[in-house]
Structures are given as structure tokens and as C-alpha cells.
Design a protein around this motif. Sequence first.
Motif, PDB file in Angstrom:
ATOM      1  N   ALA A  49       0.833  -1.205   0.000  1.00 34.78           N
ATOM      2  CA  ALA A  49       0.000   0.000   0.000  1.00 34.78           C
ATOM      3  C   ALA A  49       0.868   1.255   0.000  1.00 34.78           C
ATOM      4  O   ALA A  49       1.978   1.271   0.519  1.00 34.78           O
ATOM      5  CB  ALA A  49      -0.916   0.009   1.215  1.00 34.78           C
ATOM      6  N   THR A  50       0.320   2.293  -0.589  1.00 36.02           N
ATOM      7  CA  THR A  50       0.904   3.628  -0.534  1.00 36.02           C
ATOM      8  C   THR A  50      -0.046   4.499   0.274  1.00 36.02           C
ATOM      9  O   THR A  50      -1.165   4.068   0.582  1.00 36.02           O
ATOM     10  CB  THR A  50       1.060   4.228  -1.947  1.00 36.02           C
ATOM     11  N   GLU A  51       0.357   5.722   0.588  1.00 36.69           N
ATOM     12  CA  GLU A  51      -0.569   6.601   1.306  1.00 36.69           C
ATOM     13  C   GLU A  51      -1.824   6.859   0.474  1.00 36.69           C
ATOM     14  O   GLU A  51      -2.918   6.946   1.023  1.00 36.69           O
ATOM     15  CB  GLU A  51       0.115   7.911   1.689  1.00 36.69           C
ATOM     16  N   GLN A  52      -1.663   6.953  -0.830  1.00 39.63           N
ATOM     17  CA  GLN A  52      -2.819   7.188  -1.702  1.00 39.63           C
ATOM     18  C   GLN A  52      -3.779   6.001  -1.678  1.00 39.63           C
ATOM     19  O   GLN A  52      -4.991   6.181  -1.517  1.00 39.63           O
ATOM     20  CB  GLN A  52      -2.363   7.473  -3.128  1.00 39.63           C
ATOM     21  N   THR A  53      -3.258   4.785  -1.821  1.00 36.53           N
ATOM     22  CA  THR A  53      -4.151   3.620  -1.804  1.00 36.53           C
ATOM     23  C   THR A  53      -4.717   3.398  -0.404  1.00 36.53           C
ATOM     24  O   THR A  53      -5.856   2.962  -0.262  1.00 36.53           O
ATOM     25  CB  THR A  53      -3.446   2.342  -2.297  1.00 36.53           C
TER      26      THR A  53
END
Length: 131
Positions: free
Chosen positions: A85-89
Motif C-alpha cells: 500500500a501507498t498513502e494514496q491507496t
Amino acid sequence: MPLRREAFLGHVRERGEYGTVEEAERAARVVLALLGAHLVGEVRAQLAARLPEGFALILLNPLQSAEPLSPERFVRATAAWIEGATEQTATWDVSAVLSTVADAAGDDLTGQILLQLPAGYDLLFGRPQPT
């Protein structure tokens, strides 16, 4: 009456646009574990009563948090717990789960939940508050 597991995950899956139920469940488990660390007392118990049993147990046995996380730090913590995961996802994951939680909780309980959280969570719950 609590939502059935399939219905709860169906809403999360639809809102998160996940390809599988497993992806929706992974997001729900992480977000509810983090949320449970921020809620106390009757509010947490009332919310747990409206969730499917397995998710209620996650909420009632949360990850430990030394302090309340701001919405931004909550998203970063979610990203850290979801592989790849990224902060966006993670923002997408958090919003998919918390908006489903808000629907299950109803307006009154969601309002009580938001009172226990730092400012800014209203957007993650999909319930923007007037300023």
C-alpha cells in the motif's frame, strides 16, 4: 441488528473497487484494528454491536496506540500494515471501510464516534461536517 459479513464486505469491496473479497477483508481488518485503538467505552461497544461478529472482535481487541492519530497519521499507519500500500491507496482503503462503518453505525453513533477522534476524520468517514 448487525450487518451480515457478506453485506459488510460487499459494501467495502464496492466502495474500494477491490477485485476480490479478500482485498476488502484485508482493508477492513486493518482499518478496524486501528480505529478500535481510538474509541473507548460505550461508543466502541455500540459500534461493535452493529458490525459482523468477526469485525466486532477486531474493533474490541485493537492494535495499541500510544496517542490518537491524526487522520494523516491514521492513513500512514494503514499503509504500513497493508503490504504494497501507498498513502494514496491507504486513503482509499480507509475511506471505503469507514464510510461503510458510518452507514452501519447510523448518523447519531457516527457523530459520537467523530467526537472521540481528532479533527478531520469526518472526511474519511464520508461525512463532511460544516466548518
